[in-house]
Structures are given as structure tokens and as C-alpha cells.
Scaffold this motif. Structure first.
Motif, PDB file in Angstrom:
ATOM      1  N   PRO A 126       0.815  -1.226   0.000  1.00 25.35           N
ATOM      2  CA  PRO A 126       0.000   0.000   0.000  1.00 25.35           C
ATOM      3  C   PRO A 126       0.847   1.275   0.000  1.00 25.35           C
ATOM      4  CG  PRO A 126       0.015  -1.011   2.181  1.00 25.35           C
ATOM      5  CD  PRO A 126       0.684  -1.982   1.253  1.00 25.35           C
ATOM      6  N   GLY A 127       0.415   2.241  -0.768  1.00 18.10           N
ATOM      7  CA  GLY A 127       1.088   3.535  -0.794  1.00 18.10           C
ATOM      8  C   GLY A 127       2.098   3.648  -1.916  1.00 18.10           C
ATOM      9  N   ARG A 128       2.338   4.873  -2.345  1.00 14.53           N
ATOM     10  CA  ARG A 128       3.348   5.116  -3.377  1.00 14.53           C
ATOM     11  C   ARG A 128       4.718   5.154  -2.722  1.00 14.53           C
ATOM     12  NH1 ARG A 128       3.314   9.962  -7.914  1.00 14.53           N
ATOM     13  NH2 ARG A 128       5.259   9.339  -8.964  1.00 14.53           N
ATOM     14  N   PRO A 129       5.624   4.268  -3.105  1.00 18.34           N
ATOM     15  CA  PRO A 129       6.928   4.188  -2.422  1.00 18.34           C
ATOM     16  C   PRO A 129       7.824   5.367  -2.746  1.00 18.34           C
ATOM     17  CG  PRO A 129       6.907   2.734  -4.316  1.00 18.34           C
ATOM     18  CD  PRO A 129       5.509   3.285  -4.207  1.00 18.34           C
ATOM     19  N   ARG A 130       8.655   5.720  -1.773  1.00 12.64           N
ATOM     20  CA  ARG A 130       9.680   6.744  -1.966  1.00 12.64           C
ATOM     21  C   ARG A 130      11.040   6.102  -1.745  1.00 12.64           C
ATOM     22  NH1 ARG A 130       7.558  11.570   1.802  1.00 12.64           N
ATOM     23  NH2 ARG A 130       9.601  12.458   1.220  1.00 12.64           N
ATOM     24  N   ALA A 131      11.947   6.330  -2.667  1.00 10.81           N
ATOM     25  CA  ALA A 131      13.300   5.785  -2.564  1.00 10.81           C
ATOM     26  C   ALA A 131      14.107   6.648  -1.602  1.00 10.81           C
ATOM     27  CB  ALA A 131      13.958   5.745  -3.934  1.00 10.81           C
ATOM     28  N   ILE A 132      14.626   6.043  -0.551  1.00  7.83           N
ATOM     29  CA  ILE A 132      15.378   6.770   0.467  1.00  7.83           C
ATOM     30  C   ILE A 132      16.704   6.064   0.712  1.00  7.83           C
ATOM     31  CG2 ILE A 132      13.258   7.595   1.574  1.00  7.83           C
ATOM     32  CD1 ILE A 132      13.726   5.437   3.736  1.00  7.83           C
ATOM     33  N   ALA A 133      17.477   6.602   1.645  1.00  9.92           N
ATOM     34  CA  ALA A 133      18.737   5.991   2.068  1.00  9.92           C
ATOM     35  C   ALA A 133      18.672   5.746   3.570  1.00  9.92           C
ATOM     36  CB  ALA A 133      19.917   6.888   1.728  1.00  9.92           C
TER      37      ALA A 133
ATOM     38  N   PRO B 179      -4.418   6.042   6.138  1.00  5.93           N
ATOM     39  CA  PRO B 179      -5.433   5.870   7.183  1.00  5.93           C
ATOM     40  C   PRO B 179      -6.692   5.170   6.698  1.00  5.93           C
ATOM     41  CG  PRO B 179      -4.491   8.089   7.235  1.00  5.93           C
ATOM     42  CD  PRO B 179      -3.995   7.438   5.997  1.00  5.93           C
ATOM     43  N   ALA B 180      -7.073   5.406   5.438  1.00  4.82           N
ATOM     44  CA  ALA B 180      -8.294   4.779   4.924  1.00  4.82           C
ATOM     45  C   ALA B 180      -8.186   3.263   4.891  1.00  4.82           C
ATOM     46  CB  ALA B 180      -8.602   5.313   3.523  1.00  4.82           C
ATOM     47  N   MET B 181      -6.962   2.744   4.742  1.00  4.23           N
ATOM     48  CA  MET B 181      -6.736   1.303   4.713  1.00  4.23           C
ATOM     49  C   MET B 181      -6.196   0.782   6.037  1.00  4.23           C
ATOM     50  SD  MET B 181      -5.062   0.843   0.910  1.00  4.23           S
ATOM     51  CE  MET B 181      -5.021  -0.946   1.110  1.00  4.23           C
ATOM     52  N   GLY B 182      -6.070   1.675   7.016  1.00  9.36           N
ATOM     53  CA  GLY B 182      -5.528   1.251   8.301  1.00  9.36           C
ATOM     54  C   GLY B 182      -4.063   0.891   8.239  1.00  9.36           C
ATOM     55  N   SER B 183      -3.336   1.517   7.314  1.00  6.86           N
ATOM     56  CA  SER B 183      -1.924   1.209   7.115  1.00  6.86           C
ATOM     57  C   SER B 183      -1.053   2.309   7.699  1.00  6.86           C
ATOM     58  CB  SER B 183      -1.629   1.041   5.614  1.00  6.86           C
ATOM     59  OG  SER B 183      -0.258   0.859   5.376  1.00  6.86           O
ATOM     60  N   GLU B 184      -0.130   1.944   8.569  1.00  4.23           N
ATOM     61  CA  GLU B 184       0.797   2.894   9.167  1.00  4.23           C
ATOM     62  C   GLU B 184       2.022   3.066   8.279  1.00  4.23           C
ATOM     63  OE1 GLU B 184       2.394   1.258  12.810  1.00  4.23           O
ATOM     64  OE2 GLU B 184       2.265  -0.770  12.016  1.00  4.23           O
TER      65      GLU B 184
END
Length: 543
Positions: A461-468, A492-497
Motif C-alpha cells: 500500500p502507498g506510493r513508495p519513496r526511494a530513500i537511504a 489511514p483509509a486502509m488502516g496502514s501505518e
């Protein structure tokens, strides 16, 4: 050179033995006692030659059966050793893995043929001893045919035509002769328990109901063990006259396991499963696990944790109790090509749209980077298009045909060669109807008979962001460089933190990571919300 000489020697030995006939127990036992079990390849050749000799020049029926029974423990040990080469491996299988798979399946089927051949040599008679011999022979035919089916599940290979029909045929013969539940000894049972033809058939049906193509190698081993142990609790009976057919039935004339009952009159070939006793067994086990009773005390095994057993039993309860599990999201047909990338390096590149670099002002360059900058500095162009640079970096994209999709996943097909894929693996996927990449996990996969791959993936779920990110603390290298990681936002709509996707092995409870995402921050890891062979998805709190 040494390998060629060994092959020549093996061929000479095989040729010398080709005309050999095993006429009595003593000569057969002597051959079996000399099996080189420490060399699985050589032992595989020897035991195949032994079975070939029995099939080509069968001894007396009683001798034949005793010799086959004597091979059981050695045969299973040899095939299990060879199976290690292809179980829990990425698909498509490599050449040596494929060869081992074909050898193992061929040997199981040859053993089944040998027992069937032995049954044909049994003399007429209706004595109790004759019934016991036939029950034992048919059980072995079912068991070895079932092992060929199981190997396809373990290797994630599509079943060839005819395997289920063969198994159903052996079971139908046991029913016809009234010996389907006649107890037979099983030398492979570590507790010395007896079994019967119905239990062997039911164990395969339960295994198929468990969704074997979506199970890890460890979970599949546990499910097989439980299916074999609990199969006697399930009965396989004709439908009750006047009552509606159950949701799933076995058609002994159908080349498959349990299926939906087709329209039309009830035939003599249909069988229904009564798993009410199994449902009580699973419910009791789940309750006792919640009461902190160890899995070993419940007969679930000494090599599995309480959490693992709870997770698997929760998954198995509905299918093994023959209750349908409705889809959370409706699936519909789709058409198009999705681009798929694997590995943290490639996924990070395609999600971010740029090469990874260390967040610190003083970047650490590798020798290859330095050579490239010095020798080809006049050719390096930071504005070049992504496709050109990805080709230079060797970041390969595979094209998959989207077969159908739902709100949280896709079923895809790849008919051409490409990157090897394994169950539970993390993917970066650009859908056929999208322009950005999302992260997805392989839920199940199967290599079909034409060597194409079919895979089911679930989008995270969610659009991923590439981080370090890099680890901090006393158990981490203070001079460690940042590594590639991903951030999934809260929904929040999917209950995903919000969660982090980090390389497998990084997670420790309360471990501190330094994360760079438009600035440096520190986070403390909380708990694992998902994982796979190459990643861990963890919740966190920033501080």
C-alpha cells in the motif's frame, strides 16, 4: 578428463548389469546394501537400475514385493537429497536443477509402476492375507504417485496431464476391492503408525487445498507433515442420495483434485470429503497454542515456532474445513504489459528516477566510479534519458503480460526468458495502465509445462519513496555507508501505518536507523509487518 572416465566406467557398469536378473531376496538385499548413499547421483543411478531390473525381469510375486518394500527408506533418502537441488529455488530452474527435478519425478513414478507391476503378478485368492497385500501395494502406488505430485508443488511446476487420474485410478481400485481403509504398515512413519489408501489420497487433497504454490519451502514441509498426520480424520465418501452436493467434490474421472461440482446428474465417480473431525482438531490446536502450549506437545513438530503454527493453522482452517474464502477484491480481466524490476539497486533506480548517491557532501566513490569519471568525464551527461543510463548500469527490466488484476494485485505471465523470480520476493512494478513504479510482493508463482512463468503479486500500500538508510548503535559499523531503502506512507483509509522497506537481516527490536529523505532523521524500529527472502517491512517511530 576424470569426469569423462567416470562416465565411461558408469556406462560400462550399466551395460554389464543390463541383462542381470534379481531372482531371490538374498541377491536383491545384497544390491541394496551396497547403495552409495553418500553419493546421491550414483545412488540414484543404482536404485533406478534396481527398479528397471525388477520391471524387466520380475521375480516371484512375494519376492518382488519384499524387495520393493526394502527399497522404501533408501529410495526416499536418495530422492530427498536430490530434491534439495531444486526446492526453494528461484524460477525458472537452472539446467542442473531441472535435471534433478526430472530425475526425482521419474524415479517416483517408476516406483509406482513397479508396485503396479507387482500387483499384476499376484495370484488369485480372496484370503485376508491377499487383501492385505493388495492394500499395501495400492497404498504404495498412491504414495509414490502422490510424491510425484508433491515434487511439482515443491519445485513450483505445473502438473502434467494424467497424474491425478493415475492416483484416482489406484484409489478407485482400492474402493472396488473393499480395502480402501484396510490398515497397512508404513516403515516411513517415525511413530510406527499404520495408514491406508484413503488416508494417502486425502493427504494429497489437503495439500492441494493449502495452496502449495504460495507456500514457502518451510511452510510446505509443515503442511505436508500435518496433512499426513491428520488425513485419517477425514473420510472420502460417495454423495448422500437426496442431499445437495457440497461446495467441493472429488471426481475420480477428472484429472485434478477437489473442484466445484459440475451441473448434471450425480455420477458414481463423485466423492465428498467429511472434514468435521479435522475441523475440531485444528480448532483445538489453535486454542491450545493461544494457551502457550508448545507445538511439540501438540504433535505439530519440534522444528516450528508457536507463531509459525498459529499463522499456518489460521490459513488452513477454512480450506481444510471446506469453507470457501471470498475474495477481498474482485478480480477482472486485463490486457497490457507491465515492466518489472528486482533487486534493491534496480528498484531504487526506477522508483527514484536517478542513481543512488550517499547523502553526505563527501560522496564515497568506488574505483569503478572514479575510473569512469576520470577517463570518460567528457562523455558523462547527467541529463541523459533514464533508459540510456539504466542500460549502462545493467539494470534490466522484464516485460510481463498482465492476465487479470484486482484492487491490490495482478496475475501476470512471462513467456520469454528473464530474471529469475522466487516466492515472496520484492518487485518494483510499473503497471500496464500506469507511469510510475509501485512495490509489490510475489504471493505465488508457477513454471508451466512450456517453461513460461505465471505469477500472482500483491501491491504494497502507498506510493513508495526511494530513500537511504544505515544502522546505528553498538552492533553497527560507525563508518557504514548509507544503503538503499524505501518508505511507504501511512494510508489511514486502509488502516496502514508508515513503514520502511529495508534489506533482510537489518531488523532488530528497537534498533535505531539513520534515514535520509530530503534531510537526515533518526527512527526506532518497532515491529515487522511483512517480509520476504530479500526484504523486511517494519513499522517505526521518528525521534
Amino acid at each position: 578428463m576424470e569426469e569423462n572416465e567416470e562416465n565411461i566406467m558408469n556406462a560400462a557398469v550399466a551395460e554389464a548389469r543390463a541383462g542381470m536378473r534379481i531372482a531371490d531376496l538374498q541377491s536383491g538385499f545384497e544390491l541394496l546394501s551396497r547403495l552409495p548413499l553418500a553419493n546421491s547421483e550414483r545412488a540414484e543411478c543404482e536404485i533406478n537400475h534396481f527398479l528397471d531390473s525388477l520391471l524387466q525381469s520380475p521375480p516371484a510375486a512375494d519376492v518382488y514385493l519384499q524387495l520393493l518394500e526394502q527399497t522404501r527408506i533408501s529410495l526416499c533418502f536418495i530422492e530427498e537429497e536430490l530434491a534439495r537441488r531444486y526446492t526453494n529455488k528461484a524460477l525458472p530452474l537452472g539446467r542442473s536443477e531441472e535435471e534433478a527435478f526430472r530425475q526425482v519425478v521419474g524415479t517416483w513414478l517408476k516406483a509406482a509402476r513397479a508396485y503396479a507391476h507387482c500387483a499384476q503378478l499376484q495370484g488369485p485368492g480372496d484370503s485376508a492375507a491377499q487383501a492385505e497385500r493388495l492394500a499395501l501395494i495400492l497404498h504404495r502406488c498412491i504414495y509414490y504417485t502422490g510424491m510425484a505430485i508433491t515434487e511439482h508443488f515443491r519445485a513450483r511446476r505445473q502438473l502434467p496431464a494424467g497424474l491425478w487420474l493415475n492416483l484416482h485410478g489406484y484409489y478407485a481400485s482400492a474402493e472396488e476391492w473393499g480395502i480402501a481403509t484396510l490398515p497397512v504398515a508404513d516403515s516411513l512413519d517415525c511413530h510406527g503408525r499404520s495408514t491406508h489408501c484413503m488416508a494417502a489420497t486425502v493427504a494429497l487433497l489437503l495439500l492441494e487445498l493449502a495452496g502449495p504454490y504460495s507456500l514457502s519451502a518451510v511452510d510446505l514441509g509443515l503442511v505436508r507433515r500435518w496433512a499426513n498426520s491428520w488425513a485419517p480424520l477425514v473420510s472420502l465418501q460417495p454423495p448422500v442420495a437426496g442431499e445437495p452436493l457440497p461446495a467441493l467434490v472429488v471426481d475420480l474421472m477428472h484429472d485434478g483434485g477437489l473442484r466445484d461440482p459440475v451441473g448434471g446428474p450425480v455420477t458414481d465417480h463423485l466423492r465428498r470429503l467429511d472434514s468435521s473431525r479435522l475441523a475440531m482438531q485444528i480448532s483445538a490446536a489453535r486454542t491450545q497454542l493461544q494457551q502457550r502450549i508448545a507445538p511439540a506437545q501438540l504433535g505439530l513438530g519440534e522444528d516450528c515456532s508457536t507463531g509459525q503454527c498459529q499463522r499456518l493453522l489460521n490459513r488452513l482452517y477454512r480450506p481444510w474445513c471446506l469453507m470457501r474464502s471470498g475474495r477481498r477484491f474482485r478480480r477482472h480481466d486485463a490486457a497490457g504489459t507491465a515492466k518489472v524490476c528486482t533487486g534493491f539497486v534496480g528498484m531504487h533506480f526506477h522508483i527514484s528516477g536517478s542513481e543512488f548517491s550517499q547523502p553526505e557532501s563527501g560522496n564515497a566513490y568506488s574505483r569503478q566510479d572514479f575510473d569512469s569519471l576520470f577517463a570518460f568525464r567528457h562523455m558523462l551527461d547527467p541529463t541523459q534519458v533514464l533508459e540510456v543510463r539504466q542500460s549502462q548500469l545493467g539494470l534490466h527490466l522484464d516485460n510481463w503480460t498482465v492476465v487479470d488484476q484486482c484492487a491490490n494485485g495482478f496475475r501476470m505471465l512471462r513467456s520469454l526468458a528473464g530474471t529469475r523470480i522466487e516466492g515472496g520476493q520484492l518487485l518494483a512494478l510499473c503497471p500496464h495502465d500506469g507511469h510510475s513504479y509501485l512495490l509489490a510482493q510475489v504471493i505465488w508463482l508457477m513454471q508451466e509445462s512450456d517453461d513460461s512463468l505465471t505469477v500472482g503479486v500483491a501491491a504494497l500500500p502507498g506510493r513508495p519513496r526511494a530513500i537511504a538508510a544505515r544502522m546505528l548503535g553498538i552492533d553497527a559499523d560507525a563508518s557504514a555507508l548509507f544503503s538503499r531503502a524505501f518508505l511507504l506512507p501511512a494510508l489511514p483509509a486502509m488502516g496502514s501505518e508508515p513503514t520502511l522497506i529495508i534489506p533482510r537481516g537489518w531488523y532488530r527490536p528497537q534498533r535505531v536507523l539513520e534515514v535520509y529523505d530530503e534531510g537526515l532523521t533518526r527512527v526506532r524500529l518497532q515491529h515487522v509487518t511483512g517480509d520476504g527472502p530479500d526484504f523486511e517491512r517494519v513499522s517505526f517511530v521518528a525521534f
